[in-house]
Design an enzyme around this catalytic site. Structure first.
Site, mmCIF file in Angstrom:
data_model
loop_
_atom_site.group_PDB
_atom_site.id
_atom_site.type_symbol
_atom_site.label_atom_id
_atom_site.label_comp_id
_atom_site.label_asym_id
_atom_site.label_seq_id
_atom_site.Cartn_x
_atom_site.Cartn_y
_atom_site.Cartn_z
ATOM 1 N N GLY A 162 -8.719 3.669 7.527
ATOM 2 C CA GLY A 162 -8.453 5.082 7.781
ATOM 3 C C GLY A 162 -6.972 5.396 7.901
ATOM 4 O O GLY A 162 -6.537 6.467 7.495
ATOM 5 N N PHE A 163 -6.210 4.453 8.437
ATOM 6 C CA PHE A 163 -4.798 4.731 8.681
ATOM 7 C C PHE A 163 -3.959 3.480 8.488
ATOM 8 O O PHE A 163 -4.434 2.372 8.735
ATOM 9 C CB PHE A 163 -4.616 5.246 10.119
ATOM 10 C CG PHE A 163 -5.452 6.444 10.421
ATOM 11 C CD1 PHE A 163 -5.012 7.724 10.083
ATOM 12 C CD2 PHE A 163 -6.724 6.306 10.981
ATOM 13 C CE1 PHE A 163 -5.812 8.835 10.313
ATOM 14 C CE2 PHE A 163 -7.530 7.417 11.220
ATOM 15 C CZ PHE A 163 -7.067 8.683 10.887
ATOM 16 N N GLY A 164 -2.708 3.699 8.066
ATOM 17 C CA GLY A 164 -1.752 2.602 8.023
ATOM 18 C C GLY A 164 -1.185 2.365 9.415
ATOM 19 O O GLY A 164 -1.390 3.166 10.335
ATOM 20 N N GLY A 165 -0.490 1.249 9.577
ATOM 21 C CA GLY A 165 0.254 1.007 10.804
ATOM 22 C C GLY A 165 -0.556 0.588 12.019
ATOM 23 O O GLY A 165 -0.067 0.652 13.138
ATOM 24 N N MET A 204 -12.196 4.175 -0.123
ATOM 25 C CA MET A 204 -12.861 4.341 1.181
ATOM 26 C C MET A 204 -13.568 5.685 1.143
ATOM 27 O O MET A 204 -13.168 6.653 1.792
ATOM 28 C CB MET A 204 -11.802 4.268 2.292
ATOM 29 C CG MET A 204 -11.304 2.844 2.499
ATOM 30 S SD MET A 204 -9.719 2.767 3.341
ATOM 31 C CE MET A 204 -8.629 2.949 1.924
ATOM 32 N N ASP A 214 -6.446 -6.747 4.294
ATOM 33 C CA ASP A 214 -5.871 -5.393 4.334
ATOM 34 C C ASP A 214 -5.870 -4.887 5.775
ATOM 35 O O ASP A 214 -6.927 -4.671 6.359
ATOM 36 C CB ASP A 214 -6.719 -4.485 3.435
ATOM 37 C CG ASP A 214 -6.131 -3.101 3.270
ATOM 38 O OD1 ASP A 214 -5.087 -2.804 3.875
ATOM 39 O OD2 ASP A 214 -6.739 -2.304 2.519
ATOM 40 N N HIS A 268 -8.410 1.035 -3.766
ATOM 41 C CA HIS A 268 -9.337 0.757 -2.657
ATOM 42 C C HIS A 268 -10.015 2.065 -2.269
ATOM 43 O O HIS A 268 -9.387 2.947 -1.689
ATOM 44 C CB HIS A 268 -8.495 0.178 -1.501
ATOM 45 C CG HIS A 268 -9.254 -0.085 -0.239
ATOM 46 N ND1 HIS A 268 -8.617 -0.352 0.958
ATOM 47 C CD2 HIS A 268 -10.588 -0.159 0.019
ATOM 48 C CE1 HIS A 268 -9.520 -0.558 1.902
ATOM 49 N NE2 HIS A 268 -10.722 -0.439 1.367
ATOM 50 N N MET A 309 -11.334 -6.175 5.372
ATOM 51 C CA MET A 309 -10.535 -5.278 6.221
ATOM 52 C C MET A 309 -10.218 -5.976 7.536
ATOM 53 O O MET A 309 -11.108 -6.509 8.199
ATOM 54 C CB MET A 309 -11.305 -3.985 6.513
ATOM 55 C CG MET A 309 -11.458 -3.030 5.349
ATOM 56 S SD MET A 309 -9.938 -2.594 4.487
ATOM 57 C CE MET A 309 -8.955 -1.870 5.808
ATOM 58 N N ASP A 369 -4.763 3.525 -1.537
ATOM 59 C CA ASP A 369 -5.832 3.783 -0.569
ATOM 60 C C ASP A 369 -6.396 5.180 -0.734
ATOM 61 O O ASP A 369 -5.743 6.173 -0.415
ATOM 62 C CB ASP A 369 -5.287 3.606 0.855
ATOM 63 C CG ASP A 369 -5.083 2.139 1.197
ATOM 64 O OD1 ASP A 369 -6.048 1.364 1.013
ATOM 65 O OD2 ASP A 369 -3.979 1.772 1.624
ATOM 66 N N HIS A 374 -1.227 -1.304 -4.273
ATOM 67 C CA HIS A 374 -2.469 -0.980 -3.580
ATOM 68 C C HIS A 374 -2.520 0.523 -3.295
ATOM 69 O O HIS A 374 -1.581 1.089 -2.745
ATOM 70 C CB HIS A 374 -2.535 -1.774 -2.273
ATOM 71 C CG HIS A 374 -3.837 -1.678 -1.546
ATOM 72 N ND1 HIS A 374 -4.941 -2.435 -1.898
ATOM 73 C CD2 HIS A 374 -4.211 -0.925 -0.485
ATOM 74 C CE1 HIS A 374 -5.941 -2.153 -1.072
ATOM 75 N NE2 HIS A 374 -5.531 -1.235 -0.205
ATOM 76 N N MET A 422 -9.085 7.922 0.366
ATOM 77 C CA MET A 422 -9.927 8.262 1.530
ATOM 78 C C MET A 422 -10.468 9.673 1.386
ATOM 79 O O MET A 422 -9.741 10.568 0.948
ATOM 80 C CB MET A 422 -9.097 8.162 2.812
ATOM 81 C CG MET A 422 -8.390 6.829 2.982
ATOM 82 S SD MET A 422 -7.611 6.719 4.598
ATOM 83 C CE MET A 422 -6.686 5.171 4.401
ATOM 84 N N GLY A 452 -2.541 -4.485 8.962
ATOM 85 C CA GLY A 452 -1.746 -5.201 9.962
ATOM 86 C C GLY A 452 -1.059 -6.457 9.454
ATOM 87 O O GLY A 452 -0.593 -7.264 10.264
ATOM 88 N N SER A 490 0.842 -1.193 0.000
ATOM 89 C CA SER A 490 0.000 0.000 0.000
ATOM 90 C C SER A 490 0.876 1.242 0.000
ATOM 91 O O SER A 490 1.648 1.468 0.937
ATOM 92 C CB SER A 490 -0.900 0.014 1.241
ATOM 93 O OG SER A 490 -1.409 1.326 1.416
ATOM 94 N N SER A 532 2.859 -0.534 6.021
ATOM 95 C CA SER A 532 4.019 -0.263 6.880
ATOM 96 C C SER A 532 5.023 -1.409 6.862
ATOM 97 O O SER A 532 6.230 -1.172 6.936
ATOM 98 C CB SER A 532 3.551 0.043 8.302
ATOM 99 O OG SER A 532 2.614 -0.904 8.743
HETATM 100 C C1 DX5 Z 1 -6.198 1.119 5.895
HETATM 101 C C2 DX5 Z 1 -5.762 0.901 4.461
HETATM 102 C C3 DX5 Z 1 -4.641 -0.060 4.338
HETATM 103 C C4 DX5 Z 1 -3.394 0.346 5.031
HETATM 104 C C5 DX5 Z 1 -2.650 -0.877 5.440
HETATM 105 O O1 DX5 Z 1 -7.266 1.983 5.927
HETATM 106 O O2 DX5 Z 1 -6.832 0.409 3.689
HETATM 107 O O3 DX5 Z 1 -4.381 -0.421 2.998
HETATM 108 O O4 DX5 Z 1 -2.565 1.181 4.279
HETATM 109 O O5 DX5 Z 1 -1.553 -0.465 6.182
HETATM 110 P P1 DX5 Z 1 -0.753 -1.439 7.129
HETATM 111 O O6 DX5 Z 1 -0.246 -2.558 6.300
HETATM 112 O O7 DX5 Z 1 0.335 -0.547 7.634
HETATM 113 O O8 DX5 Z 1 -1.691 -1.909 8.209
HETATM 114 ZN ZN ZN Z 2 -6.449 -0.527 1.571
#
Ligand code: DX5
Ligand code: ZN
Length: 219
Positions: free
Chosen positions: A145-148, A71, A178, A69, A140, A33, A31, A35, A180, A8, A201
């Site tokens: 909403g957020f990575g990591g 969102m 998608d 993707h 999901m 994302d 990928h 938003m 973690g 991503s 991440s």
């Molecule tokens: C979350 C995104 C994911 C995200 C995954 O809202 O859809 O694609 O970037 O990030 P990691 O792999 O860091 O959890």
């Molecule tokens: Zn995603």
């Protein structure tokens, strides 16, 4: 089928997008994302950046498909724009579509691979009457909403149920996970039934990105 890895770019440095995409060229999909600050509490990118990502991918020796993707609320309003910008797989959220069947038909008309994503709390049976039409089910494993973020364990049984139902119906639909995903838990996702692993991440945060991609693929 071998596991596909979809890094991503949410975790990439957008000021150096070309180099960042070159650094993950051993992956299978890119990928992206998207938003809107309404469906999820964060704003990221629009069709312009998808277009830039497509150019970066096309400059690779072996261009990678763009897995976009969405969102966003009312995704139908923007599907043609994202398709035109270069999205190969276009995934909408079931929770954001009042007429999901219509949206899926529209994705096919646009010539995109049709994906539908489910938030962690959304039961898989919302897909019962549309599953046969899907190329991808994106499950999901964090609240989008957020990575990591760390993965929500409670979603594993749902991944298994979706994969079983796809096999029971004899479909070619891919199960994508998608949120973690890391080299040290990728095996659990694969065993639960995932074909495609998104990792932000865990790939972009790694010193050796190609190594992280291989570790997730071969877990
Ligand atoms: C979350 C995104 C994911 C995200 C995954 O809202 O859809 O694609 O970037 O990030 P990691 O792999 O860091 O959890
Ligand atoms: Zn995603």
């Amino acid at each position: 089928m071998p596991t596909l890895v979809a890094p991503s770019i949410l975790s990439a440095d957008f000021g150096r997008l070309n180099e960042e995409i070159t650094s993950i060229q051993s992956a299978d999909w890119i990928h992206v994302d998207v938003m809107d600050g309404r469906f999820v509490p964060n704003i990221t990118i629009g069709p312009l950046i998808v277009e830039a990502a497509r150019r970066a991918s096309q400059a690779l020796a072996a261009p990678l498909p763009l897995d976009v993707h969405l969102m966003i609320v009312e995704p139908d309003r923007y599907l043609a724009d994202f398709r035109k910008a270069g999205a190969d797989v276009l995934t909408v959220h079931a929770e954001a579509c009042v007429h999901l069947d219509r949206t899926v038909q529209y994705l096919h008309q646009l010539g995109a691979k049709a994906g539908v994503s489910l938030n962690p709390h959304t039961p898989e049976n919302v897909l019962d009457y549309v599953l046969d039409e899907l190329d991808v089910v994106l499950c999901m494993t964090v609240n989008p909403g957020f990575g990591g973020q760390s993965l929500i364990e409670r979603v594993f049984p749902k991944i298994e149920k979706i994969r079983r139902e796809i096999e029971r119906r004899g479909l070619k639909t891919l199960v994508e996970v998608d949120g973690g995903v890391k080299p040290d838990n990728a095996r659990r996702f694969r065993d639960a039934g995932a074909h495609v692993m998104v990792a932000g991440s865990a790939v972009f945060g790694a010193k050796d990105r190609a190594g992280a991609i291989t570790a997730i693929r071969e877990a």
